[in-house]
Motif scaffolding. Structure first.
Motif, mmCIF file in Angstrom:
data_model
loop_
_atom_site.group_PDB
_atom_site.id
_atom_site.type_symbol
_atom_site.label_atom_id
_atom_site.label_comp_id
_atom_site.label_asym_id
_atom_site.label_seq_id
_atom_site.Cartn_x
_atom_site.Cartn_y
_atom_site.Cartn_z
ATOM 1 N N ILE A 182 0.842 -1.203 0.000
ATOM 2 C CA ILE A 182 0.000 0.000 0.000
ATOM 3 C C ILE A 182 0.876 1.251 0.000
ATOM 4 O O ILE A 182 0.614 2.216 -0.734
ATOM 5 C CB ILE A 182 -0.957 0.001 1.212
ATOM 6 N N PHE A 183 1.928 1.229 0.802
ATOM 7 C CA PHE A 183 2.848 2.365 0.867
ATOM 8 C C PHE A 183 3.530 2.574 -0.480
ATOM 9 O O PHE A 183 3.649 3.700 -0.957
ATOM 10 C CB PHE A 183 3.885 2.126 1.975
ATOM 11 N N GLU A 184 3.959 1.485 -1.098
ATOM 12 C CA GLU A 184 4.619 1.570 -2.404
ATOM 13 C C GLU A 184 3.661 2.108 -3.475
ATOM 14 O O GLU A 184 4.037 2.945 -4.292
ATOM 15 C CB GLU A 184 5.133 0.193 -2.817
ATOM 16 N N GLN A 185 2.413 1.660 -3.448
ATOM 17 C CA GLN A 185 1.422 2.135 -4.410
ATOM 18 C C GLN A 185 1.123 3.626 -4.218
ATOM 19 O O GLN A 185 0.962 4.366 -5.186
ATOM 20 C CB GLN A 185 0.128 1.326 -4.302
ATOM 21 N N SER A 186 1.060 4.049 -2.964
ATOM 22 C CA SER A 186 0.784 5.473 -2.712
ATOM 23 C C SER A 186 1.970 6.332 -3.158
ATOM 24 O O SER A 186 1.780 7.429 -3.680
ATOM 25 C CB SER A 186 0.447 5.718 -1.243
ATOM 26 N N GLN A 187 3.188 5.850 -2.959
ATOM 27 C CA GLN A 187 4.359 6.578 -3.441
ATOM 28 C C GLN A 187 4.344 6.681 -4.960
ATOM 29 O O GLN A 187 4.655 7.736 -5.516
ATOM 30 C CB GLN A 187 5.653 5.902 -2.984
ATOM 31 N N THR A 188 4.004 5.599 -5.616
ATOM 32 C CA THR A 188 3.931 5.593 -7.069
ATOM 33 C C THR A 188 2.835 6.535 -7.564
ATOM 34 O O THR A 188 3.024 7.256 -8.548
ATOM 35 C CB THR A 188 3.665 4.165 -7.589
ATOM 36 N N ALA A 189 1.710 6.549 -6.857
ATOM 37 C CA ALA A 189 0.592 7.397 -7.267
ATOM 38 C C ALA A 189 0.906 8.885 -7.086
ATOM 39 O O ALA A 189 0.487 9.717 -7.889
ATOM 40 C CB ALA A 189 -0.660 7.032 -6.473
ATOM 41 N N PHE A 190 1.641 9.224 -6.029
ATOM 42 C CA PHE A 190 1.932 10.629 -5.750
ATOM 43 C C PHE A 190 3.249 11.119 -6.354
ATOM 44 O O PHE A 190 3.566 12.298 -6.227
ATOM 45 C CB PHE A 190 1.929 10.891 -4.240
ATOM 46 N N LYS A 191 3.998 10.256 -7.009
ATOM 47 C CA LYS A 191 5.265 10.670 -7.606
ATOM 48 C C LYS A 191 5.108 11.791 -8.627
ATOM 49 O O LYS A 191 5.858 12.762 -8.580
ATOM 50 C CB LYS A 191 5.980 9.478 -8.230
ATOM 51 N N SER B 218 4.671 15.058 -6.727
ATOM 52 C CA SER B 218 5.886 15.541 -6.075
ATOM 53 C C SER B 218 6.886 16.054 -7.107
ATOM 54 O O SER B 218 7.577 17.048 -6.870
ATOM 55 C CB SER B 218 6.511 14.457 -5.200
#
Length: 104
Positions: A5-14, A17
């Protein structure tokens, strides 16, 4: 599971950012360019006022004004050309960020 979930959220918000970082960099560059432009214009205005006060006849005043206004015109053209090229380059960078983070 939390890692995924953390990895997916990082990918989604990249992309967001990346765009925020690009926006910050752009604003810093714009502020620096504006600071230099205003500083240069104030300096030229002070020199113009000093030179204008030293003139004794109408032809000297006319020539001083003409030179100053030509200088202002050149600086405005250079600044607008620089701003246009800067905005175009920034637009291309934003487009690249969006394209690289959009699924095919």
């Amino acid at each position: 599971m939390l890692d995924k979930i953390f990895e997916q959220s990082q990918t989604a918000f990249k992309p967001m950012s990346d765009l925020a970082a690009l926006n910050t960099k752009m604003l810093e560059e714009v502020a620096e360019k504006q600071k230099a432009f205003v500083s240069d214009m104030v300096s030229d205005s002070m020199a113009y006022a000093k030179e204008l006060s030293a003139q004794k006849d109408f032809s000297g005043i006319y020539q001083t004004q003409k030179n100053y206004l030509e200088s202002v015109q050149e600086k405005m053209i250079a600044a607008s050309t620089d701003a246009y090229s800067f905005m175009t380059a920034t637009q291309e960078k934003v487009s690249d960020v969006i394209k690289s983070n959009t699924p095919a």
